[in-house]
Design an enzyme around this catalytic site. Structure first.
Site, PDB file in Angstrom:
ATOM      1  N   HIS A 230      13.472  54.616   1.300  1.00 22.44           N
ATOM      2  CA  HIS A 230      14.457  53.595   1.681  1.00 22.44           C
ATOM      3  C   HIS A 230      15.218  53.912   2.969  1.00 22.44           C
ATOM      4  O   HIS A 230      15.993  53.093   3.443  1.00 22.44           O
ATOM      5  CB  HIS A 230      15.471  53.390   0.555  1.00 22.44           C
ATOM      6  CG  HIS A 230      16.479  54.497   0.454  1.00 22.44           C
ATOM      7  ND1 HIS A 230      16.176  55.724  -0.079  1.00 22.44           N
ATOM      8  CD2 HIS A 230      17.784  54.569   0.847  1.00 22.44           C
ATOM      9  CE1 HIS A 230      17.247  56.497  -0.024  1.00 22.44           C
ATOM     10  NE2 HIS A 230      18.238  55.827   0.537  1.00 22.44           N
TER      11      HIS A 230
HETATM   12  C1  UD1 Z   1      22.910  52.980   1.061  1.00 23.99           C
HETATM   13  C2  UD1 Z   1      23.467  54.282   1.659  1.00 23.99           C
HETATM   14  C3  UD1 Z   1      22.420  55.391   1.559  1.00 23.99           C
HETATM   15  C4  UD1 Z   1      21.928  55.533   0.141  1.00 23.99           C
HETATM   16  C5  UD1 Z   1      21.414  54.196  -0.336  1.00 23.99           C
HETATM   17  C6  UD1 Z   1      20.889  54.238  -1.734  1.00 23.99           C
HETATM   18  C7  UD1 Z   1      25.016  54.035   3.540  1.00 23.99           C
HETATM   19  C8  UD1 Z   1      25.157  54.229   4.989  1.00 23.99           C
HETATM   20  N1  UD1 Z   1      23.773  54.116   3.070  1.00 23.99           N
HETATM   21  O1  UD1 Z   1      21.815  52.571   1.845  1.00 23.99           O
HETATM   22  O2  UD1 Z   1      23.012  56.606   1.963  1.00 23.99           O
HETATM   23  O3  UD1 Z   1      20.909  56.506   0.103  1.00 23.99           O
HETATM   24  O4  UD1 Z   1      22.486  53.257  -0.262  1.00 23.99           O
HETATM   25  O5  UD1 Z   1      20.419  53.001  -2.127  1.00 23.99           O
HETATM   26  O6  UD1 Z   1      26.002  53.839   2.859  1.00 23.99           O
HETATM   27  N2  UD1 Z   1      20.807  45.267  -1.074  1.00 23.99           N
HETATM   28  C9  UD1 Z   1      20.513  44.470  -2.155  1.00 23.99           C
HETATM   29  N3  UD1 Z   1      21.224  44.676  -3.306  1.00 23.99           N
HETATM   30  C10 UD1 Z   1      22.200  45.592  -3.425  1.00 23.99           C
HETATM   31  C11 UD1 Z   1      22.492  46.400  -2.308  1.00 23.99           C
HETATM   32  C12 UD1 Z   1      21.797  46.221  -1.140  1.00 23.99           C
HETATM   33  O7  UD1 Z   1      19.643  43.633  -2.104  1.00 23.99           O
HETATM   34  O8  UD1 Z   1      22.794  45.710  -4.507  1.00 23.99           O
HETATM   35  C13 UD1 Z   1      20.037  45.082   0.179  1.00 23.99           C
HETATM   36  C14 UD1 Z   1      20.757  44.249   1.197  1.00 23.99           C
HETATM   37  O9  UD1 Z   1      19.838  43.455   1.850  1.00 23.99           O
HETATM   38  C15 UD1 Z   1      21.291  45.275   2.182  1.00 23.99           C
HETATM   39  C16 UD1 Z   1      20.246  46.375   2.094  1.00 23.99           C
HETATM   40  O10 UD1 Z   1      19.789  46.358   0.742  1.00 23.99           O
HETATM   41  O11 UD1 Z   1      21.469  44.762   3.451  1.00 23.99           O
HETATM   42  C17 UD1 Z   1      20.802  47.735   2.427  1.00 23.99           C
HETATM   43  O12 UD1 Z   1      21.950  48.016   1.619  1.00 23.99           O
HETATM   44  P1  UD1 Z   1      23.113  48.998   2.181  1.00 23.99           P
HETATM   45  O13 UD1 Z   1      24.124  49.236   1.148  1.00 23.99           O
HETATM   46  O14 UD1 Z   1      23.579  48.476   3.505  1.00 23.99           O
HETATM   47  O15 UD1 Z   1      22.355  50.321   2.518  1.00 23.99           O
HETATM   48  P2  UD1 Z   1      21.232  51.107   1.721  1.00 23.99           P
HETATM   49  O16 UD1 Z   1      19.992  51.052   2.530  1.00 23.99           O
HETATM   50  O17 UD1 Z   1      21.161  50.681   0.285  1.00 23.99           O
END
Ligand code: UD1
Length: 396
Positions: A230
């Site tokens: 991821h």
């Molecule tokens: C975040 C953390 C990362 C961690 C990861 C675990 C930061 C900088 N990054 O990254 O360190 O390893 O979480 O998962 O804080 N999304 C969904 N549903 C959700 C959450 C997110 O669909 O419940 C999608 C959204 O499109 C979002 C993307 O995932 O834009 C990324 O989510 P985000 O929280 O920005 O970062 P992660 O890649 O999950």
């Protein structure tokens, strides 16, 4: 001046309040044992849980609370997704009035996600002491957003709990005073040990996914692999993601691969037109899995391929070989003492390490110091003494 909590008459309200913060999936398995240990403290401490809402899907969020018995958050800021700036800023703006209202003795943050730095920054500027659990880890790769979050959170924390001894060296080098640092071990391993017996077997997960025969057939005697992917550095560039998935397909031909797909990765696979690479009898794409399902798949895997920090630690604790699909790790103990090999992103190198491991069985490893299931109790005891001492630490 020492606060007089120990002299309170029975039934008095607690003197100290700790506000614990979570935001994203990797925070949940860390906060679970900390909440339990803080709630068990005597004299009682008032413990509140705040969720920023950084992760919000049931699969990324709620199922962890249910499986791990984490109390429902007292406050949910419901920030959701966004750019780093937007997400971090939104947490800060919404956190400030909560802090004004609750006036905790200290704010406790875990890990390295955007919610961690956002809440720590608001708290320190309001004069509220910050406690950082999982301090001092360094990948020395400033292109990783988490590295920025780690360095900055540690700089503004009053009490820093480390999971491995390299953490102290890193913190001292960055000018953090030694008396603020306590080596307590790994709370994520507390959760792992406490839930091993409840882990869901991989065969049951394949059956639930409608592929009951996934582990049968010619490859079964070789065991199976588990993949998680991821990191933006792996999944945000089409060429890199394609090359990694092609390497995984080759691994699948010998050891079928369970692949719980993170929402970011799922979206990019579709965007880059790579869905066909998952349409393979030896790869089982799954939705994001719950904790007990992940644990079940991990503990019996022949090999785990991952870019997650937590999974590197969990495989070391389980004695399962791990191939890290990154150029570095902030958790060097998993390589020096554990079962982890840092492979990078080059498919040829990943496959060579895999082949070697399949022939030799992989690194045996040993369990690092203090990864013993008691880290959260050490944290709670230290925290209680620290608050009694006016949020200052006696020199260790
Ligand atoms: C975040 C953390 C990362 C961690 C990861 C675990 C930061 C900088 N990054 O990254 O360190 O390893 O979480 O998962 O804080 N999304 C969904 N549903 C959700 C959450 C997110 O669909 O419940 C999608 C959204 O499109 C979002 C993307 O995932 O834009 C990324 O989510 P985000 O929280 O920005 O970062 P992660 O890649 O999950």
């Amino acid at each position: 001046m020492k606060a007089p909590a120990q002299h309170l008459p029975a039934g008095s309200a607690p003197v100290f309040r700790v506000l614990c913060v979570v935001g994203a999936r990797p925070n949940f398995m860390k906060i679970a044992p900390i909440m339990a240990a803080l709630q068990a403290l005597q004299p009682k401490v008032d413990v509140k849980l705040l969720h920023t809402g950084q992760h919000y899907d049931v699969a990324m969020n709620e199922q962890y609370f249910t499986a791990l018995g984490i109390p429902s958050p007292d406050i949910n800021l419901e920030v959701g997704s966004g750019s780093h700036a937007a997400q971090t800023a939104e947490v800060m703006v919404r956190f400030e009035p909560v802090l004004d209202e609750l006036k905790p003795t200290a704010v406790l943050v875990v890990g390295d996600v955007n919610s961690t730095i956002a809440c720590a920054l608001v708290a320190v500027k309001k004069g509220t002491p910050v406690i950082h659990v999982e301090a001092g880890l360094r990948s020395f790769d400033r292109a990783m957003p988490e590295e920025i979050n780690r360095v900055l959170t540690d700089q503004i924390s009053d009490l820093l709990f480390t999971t491995e001894e390299s953490g102290r060296d890193n913190l001292l080098r960055e000018g953090v005073a030694g008396e603020r640092i306590r080596f307590v071990g790994n709370v994520m391993i507390d959760t792992l040990r406490g839930n091993l017996e409840r882990a869901v077997p991989a065969a049951a997960i394949a059956a639930q996914a409608g592929r009951p025969a996934f582990l049968n057939g010619h490859a079964t005697h070789e065991g199976y692999a588990l993949l998680t992917l991821h990191r933006p550095s792996n999944v945000d560039t089409p060429e890199i993601l394609r090359a990694l998935l092609e390497a995984v397909a080759r691994i699948g031909a010998r050891t079928p691969v369970f692949f719980p797909v993170h929402p970011r990765t799922r979206a990019n696979i579709a965007k880059f037109g790579l869905d066909a690479l998952l349409d393979d009898p030896h790869i089982l794409p799954l939705p994001p899995m719950g904790y007990l399902e992940m644990l079940g798949m991990m503990k019996d895997a022949r090999v785990v391929l991952t870019d997650s920090g937590g999974v590197q630690e969990e495989t070391t604790a389980l004695g399962v070989p791990c191939i890290t699909l990154r150029n570095n790790t902030e958790r060097p103990i998993t390589v020096d003492e554990g079962t982890n090999t840092v492979a990078g992103q080059d498919p040829a190198r990943i496959l060579a390490i895999y082949e070697e491991l399949m022939q030799g069985g992989g690194k045996a490893g040993r369990i690092p110091p203090f990864w013993d299931g008691k880290a959260a109790v050490r944290i709670a005891d230290t925290l209680a003494a620290w608050m009694q001492n006016g949020c200052r630490m006696e020199a260790a």
